[in-house]
Design a protein around this motif. Structure first.
Motif, PDB file in Angstrom:
ATOM      1  N   VAL A 185       0.971  -1.112   0.103  1.00 48.07           N
ATOM      2  CA  VAL A 185       0.144   0.003   0.100  1.00 48.07           C
ATOM      3  C   VAL A 185       1.034   1.219  -0.156  1.00 48.07           C
ATOM      4  O   VAL A 185       1.607   1.289   0.989  1.00 48.07           O
ATOM      5  CB  VAL A 185      -1.112  -0.053   1.248  1.00 48.07           C
ATOM      6  N   PRO A 186       1.132   1.946  -1.150  1.00 46.57           N
ATOM      7  CA  PRO A 186       1.903   3.104  -1.250  1.00 46.57           C
ATOM      8  C   PRO A 186       1.905   4.134   0.022  1.00 46.57           C
ATOM      9  O   PRO A 186       0.869   4.501   0.431  1.00 46.57           O
ATOM     10  CB  PRO A 186       1.615   3.771  -2.798  1.00 46.57           C
ATOM     11  N   GLN A 187       3.199   4.293   0.242  1.00 45.24           N
ATOM     12  CA  GLN A 187       3.248   5.237   1.624  1.00 45.24           C
ATOM     13  C   GLN A 187       2.732   6.832   1.143  1.00 45.24           C
ATOM     14  O   GLN A 187       2.325   7.543   2.191  1.00 45.24           O
ATOM     15  CB  GLN A 187       4.679   5.290   2.005  1.00 45.24           C
ATOM     16  N   SER A 188       2.762   7.232   0.138  1.00 43.46           N
ATOM     17  CA  SER A 188       1.960   8.447  -0.219  1.00 43.46           C
ATOM     18  C   SER A 188       0.626   8.636  -0.021  1.00 43.46           C
ATOM     19  O   SER A 188       0.235   9.529   0.025  1.00 43.46           O
ATOM     20  CB  SER A 188       2.025   8.643  -1.850  1.00 43.46           C
ATOM     21  N   PHE A 189      -0.182   7.328   0.038  1.00 43.03           N
ATOM     22  CA  PHE A 189      -1.510   7.421   0.388  1.00 43.03           C
ATOM     23  C   PHE A 189      -1.613   7.694   1.914  1.00 43.03           C
ATOM     24  O   PHE A 189      -2.691   8.390   2.312  1.00 43.03           O
ATOM     25  CB  PHE A 189      -2.124   5.758   0.394  1.00 43.03           C
ATOM     26  N   PHE A 190      -0.739   7.527   2.883  1.00 42.14           N
ATOM     27  CA  PHE A 190      -0.779   7.853   4.088  1.00 42.14           C
ATOM     28  C   PHE A 190       0.256   8.907   4.532  1.00 42.14           C
ATOM     29  O   PHE A 190       0.627   8.968   5.775  1.00 42.14           O
ATOM     30  CB  PHE A 190      -0.621   6.657   5.171  1.00 42.14           C
ATOM     31  N   ASN A 191       0.897   9.380   3.532  1.00 41.51           N
ATOM     32  CA  ASN A 191       1.617  10.868   3.989  1.00 41.51           C
ATOM     33  C   ASN A 191       2.952  10.484   4.536  1.00 41.51           C
ATOM     34  O   ASN A 191       3.457  10.975   5.384  1.00 41.51           O
ATOM     35  CB  ASN A 191       0.826  11.852   4.727  1.00 41.51           C
ATOM     36  N   GLU A 192       3.226   9.016   4.377  1.00 40.01           N
ATOM     37  CA  GLU A 192       4.551   8.523   5.022  1.00 40.01           C
ATOM     38  C   GLU A 192       4.607   8.524   6.335  1.00 40.01           C
ATOM     39  O   GLU A 192       5.672   8.598   7.112  1.00 40.01           O
ATOM     40  CB  GLU A 192       5.875   9.440   4.429  1.00 40.01           C
ATOM     41  N   GLY A 193       3.358   8.328   6.931  1.00 41.77           N
ATOM     42  CA  GLY A 193       3.368   8.570   8.343  1.00 41.77           C
ATOM     43  C   GLY A 193       3.702   6.911   9.189  1.00 41.77           C
ATOM     44  O   GLY A 193       3.652   5.896   8.342  1.00 41.77           O
ATOM     45  N   SER A 194       3.901   7.195  10.495  1.00 39.97           N
ATOM     46  CA  SER A 194       4.309   5.948  11.138  1.00 39.97           C
ATOM     47  C   SER A 194       3.172   5.602  11.832  1.00 39.97           C
ATOM     48  O   SER A 194       2.278   6.435  12.433  1.00 39.97           O
ATOM     49  CB  SER A 194       5.484   6.376  11.875  1.00 39.97           C
ATOM     50  N   PRO A 195       2.946   4.314  12.263  1.00 38.59           N
ATOM     51  CA  PRO A 195       3.791   3.299  12.059  1.00 38.59           C
ATOM     52  C   PRO A 195       3.414   2.657  10.743  1.00 38.59           C
ATOM     53  O   PRO A 195       4.170   1.686  10.552  1.00 38.59           O
ATOM     54  CB  PRO A 195       3.246   2.379  13.275  1.00 38.59           C
ATOM     55  N   MET A 196       2.553   3.058   9.888  1.00 36.26           N
ATOM     56  CA  MET A 196       2.273   2.524   8.573  1.00 36.26           C
ATOM     57  C   MET A 196       3.480   2.323   7.981  1.00 36.26           C
ATOM     58  O   MET A 196       3.601   1.299   6.986  1.00 36.26           O
ATOM     59  CB  MET A 196       1.270   3.301   7.856  1.00 36.26           C
ATOM     60  N   LYS A 197       4.279   3.387   7.695  1.00 34.95           N
ATOM     61  CA  LYS A 197       5.545   3.475   6.710  1.00 34.95           C
ATOM     62  C   LYS A 197       6.588   2.327   7.188  1.00 34.95           C
ATOM     63  O   LYS A 197       7.189   1.823   6.523  1.00 34.95           O
ATOM     64  CB  LYS A 197       6.348   4.780   6.984  1.00 34.95           C
ATOM     65  N   ASN A 198       6.682   1.938   8.308  1.00 29.23           N
ATOM     66  CA  ASN A 198       7.482   0.937   9.184  1.00 29.23           C
ATOM     67  C   ASN A 198       6.967  -0.409   9.024  1.00 29.23           C
ATOM     68  O   ASN A 198       7.767  -1.426  10.022  1.00 29.23           O
ATOM     69  CB  ASN A 198       8.070   1.375  10.164  1.00 29.23           C
ATOM     70  N   ASP A 199       5.673  -0.804   8.594  1.00 32.41           N
ATOM     71  CA  ASP A 199       5.089  -2.023   9.349  1.00 32.41           C
ATOM     72  C   ASP A 199       5.412  -3.112   8.195  1.00 32.41           C
ATOM     73  O   ASP A 199       5.205  -3.331   6.958  1.00 32.41           O
ATOM     74  CB  ASP A 199       3.621  -1.853   9.038  1.00 32.41           C
TER      75      ASP A 199
END
Length: 595
Positions: A112-126
């Protein structure tokens, strides 16, 4: 598929891989309630190890123990399940780095591209949806959703594809992994929209995610992923990765532990086992056309279950997908012939035979064409594509020069990427009225904007970010000879540019309009002028007028009405912005104002 046998073995004890009682709070639930319970379970215990922590995780989570079993990185974009891999990556030593071709290095691919969630954590690092994959293929996949590819623009060395979607409900660009990993991808996406369901409303959809906790995905994408989940069962490699990810991060992917959760939440793909194609579309016709549009209608197709949509083809290529039995194809060139045929589709992906082909020619333009320049960057140099150099090419009479640029990145297809430089046109004699361009920040960096110069004078800015964005600057209105320059003010941001379109100067259009006004018949007159309530009243002999067309001062057709005065002396028009317009009644032109 070889995974089927594996699934039959492991479906018996997949839950045994999780600690005893791990999913007990989800027992007996279905639908949105089950999804919410699972979200709570996999949120508890989740430890954010940071973005650099992914490199450490890959030493245990993404090692090939099930195909070649050679200790190399297991990359779903290069793995060939039944033959030798085109290349292999060693853990740590082959981390990206820079890349220009496949096999240079492996990167961190956000399913799921990180641009969808503005490169936010913890999503970016999951770790559960960020895979170790080839850098080049990762870049080509970009932030496109997953779907079935029809017309292909890129194919990786293991057969993963980028191209135009043939998935029902979406006709844009999609990425399709090989069959071996379609279920893997689906279950990673299902994990994401379950783990982060309470944040989906703040994420960008990317033509993929939904904005609510349930179902969490756009309908077309959900249907694709349900089909992939069902056709490609859980493999031992997925189970191994889930266990290693749990050890590293403290939570699990429930759809690997218990694949039945997928259908218990979202329902199985429907209709199952349907192999019958819809009937062929009949009576395809062109009821109307304008300078830039052609309208199509057809009779509904029938199916043993249900027809879900229609693919509309123009000149042999897929143009759009619609759910109704009519559509209007826009953005066409004046005085140009186009051919069309239609295919019906059902929910199982079965497609009818082609309908008969109809052809139609757009009307001749009575004003200046809207798009004087249309640069698609399809002729940009490919030599040293990944090197930042000055690149020059000529298309449609304009020579373009891009400094500090590379040509290996894409948006819709080919694009020119400028770092610390500019994109500049040669001299163009017909002026410029407006400019439209698509931009996207590549690799890393921060959002910013290009300065747009016409003859060295700043006329506006074009913003860019990690999401592909199309921007229009109106009312530039410089006539005569012009040189257009887009300047990247950042010394480090690498920004791709695609689909640059400008309209010619309104001065030429106004000259044509003045000539037309000189032929205006004295007995025809717009009143009151300015008009009000979206209605134009015309004095004079109107009963024999066959067609009315409304143009803006750039020559664009805003509306066309057949037999405009059959019901009286006025014409109901669409909502128009404030400005000056031309009403063309057969061969007579009248100017009116909207305030």
């Amino acid at each position: 598929m070889k995974k089927l046998f594996i699934c039959l073995i492991f479906s018996q004890f997949a839950n045994a891989q999780a600690p005893s009682g791990y999913y007990s709070s989800a027992n007996g639930l279905t639908g949105a309630s089950l999804k919410t319970a699972l979200s709570s379970i996999i949120t508890n215990g989740h430890q954010d190890k940071g973005y650099t922590g992914l490199w450490t995780a890959y030493k245990t989570t993404d090692i090939d123990k099930n195909y070649e079993n050679d200790g190399s990185i297991l990359d779903i974009y290069s793995e060939r399940p039944s033959s030798s891999d085109p290349y292999n990556f060693s853990s740590v030593s082959d981390q990206c780095g820079t890349y220009s071709v496949e096999g240079n290095c492996y990167n961190r691919e956000h399913i799921v591209p990180q641009s969808f969630f503005n490169e936010g954590s913890p999503m970016k690092n999951d770790i559960h949806f960020v895979r170790a994959t080839d850098g080049k293929v990762n870049g080509m996949r970009s932030n496109y959703p997953f779907g079935k590819v029809g017309s292909t623009t890129f194919t990786s060395l293991n057969g993963s594809k980028l191209g135009t979607s043939t998935s029902s409900g979406f006709s844009g660009t999609v990425f399709e992994p090989i069959d071996e990993f379609k279920g893997d991808v689906a279950r990673m996406v299902f994990y994401f929209v379950t783990r982060y369901q309470n944040q989906l409303s703040s994420f960008s959809s990317g033509n993929m995610l939904g904005s609510s906790a349930f179902p969490g995905l756009q309908t077309w994408e959900l249907n694709v992923l349900l089909a992939w989940h069902n056709q490609d069962p859980v493999s031992q490699a997925e189970i191994n990765r889930n266990n290693a990810s749990y050890t590293f991060q403290g939570n699990r992917n429930p759809f690997i532990d218990n694949p039945n959760y997928v259908n218990q939440i979202w329902g199985s793909q429907t209709p199952t086992g349907d192999t019958q194609a819809p009937t062929t579309v009949t009576n395809l016709a062109i009821p109307s056309k304008t300078t830039n549009n052609i309208s199509l209608t057809w009779n509904a197709s029938t199916d043993n279950v249900a027809v879900t949509s229609y693919d509309v083809y123009m000149n042999g290529s897929l143009k759009s997908n619609v759910t109704s039995t009519s559509t209007t194809i826009t953005g066409l060139n004046p005085s140009t012939s186009y051919s069309f045929y239609v295919k019906a589709k059902d929910a199982a992906g079965n497609t009818s035979a082609n309908s008969s082909t109809v052809s139609g020619t757009t009307n001749a333009s009575t004003a200046l064409p809207v798009n004087c320049v249309n640069e698609t960057f399809e002729t940009i140099p490919t030599a040293s594509a990944s090197s930042y150099t000055t690149k020059t090419w000529t298309n449609a009479g304009i020579t373009w020069t891009a400094t500090d640029s590379r040509s290996d990145q894409t948006i819709s297809n080919k694009a020119i990427t400028v770092r610390d430089g500019s994109l500049k046109s040669s001299n163009f004699s017909n002026g410029i009225s407006s400019l439209t361009v698509t931009t996207q920040l590549k690799f890393s960096g921060t959002s910013g904007a290009f300065n747009v110069l016409v003859n060295g004078v700043n006329v506006g800015t074009i913003p860019y970010s990690t999401t592909a964005t199309t921007t229009t600057i109106n009312n530039i209105n410089v006539s005569g000879n012009v040189v257009l320059t887009l300047v990247n003010n950042s010394t480090s941001n690498r920004v791709a540019i695609d689909n640059l379109v400008w309209t010619c100067s309104a001065g030429s259009a106004r000259q044509s309009i003045v000539s037309a006004e000189n032929t205006e018949l004295k007995e025809l007159q717009v009143y009151p002028n300015p008009i009000s309530n979206n209605e134009i009243f015309v004095k004079g002999k109107t009963e024999n007028i066959q067609k009315a067309e409304i143009y803006n001062l750039q020559g664009k057709v805003m509306q066309t009405i057949s037999q405009p005065f059959k019901n009286g002396k006025s014409i109901k028009v669409n909502q128009l912005p404030q400005g000056i317009y031309i009403l063309k009644l057969d061969e007579t032109s009248l100017k009116f104002l909207v305030k």
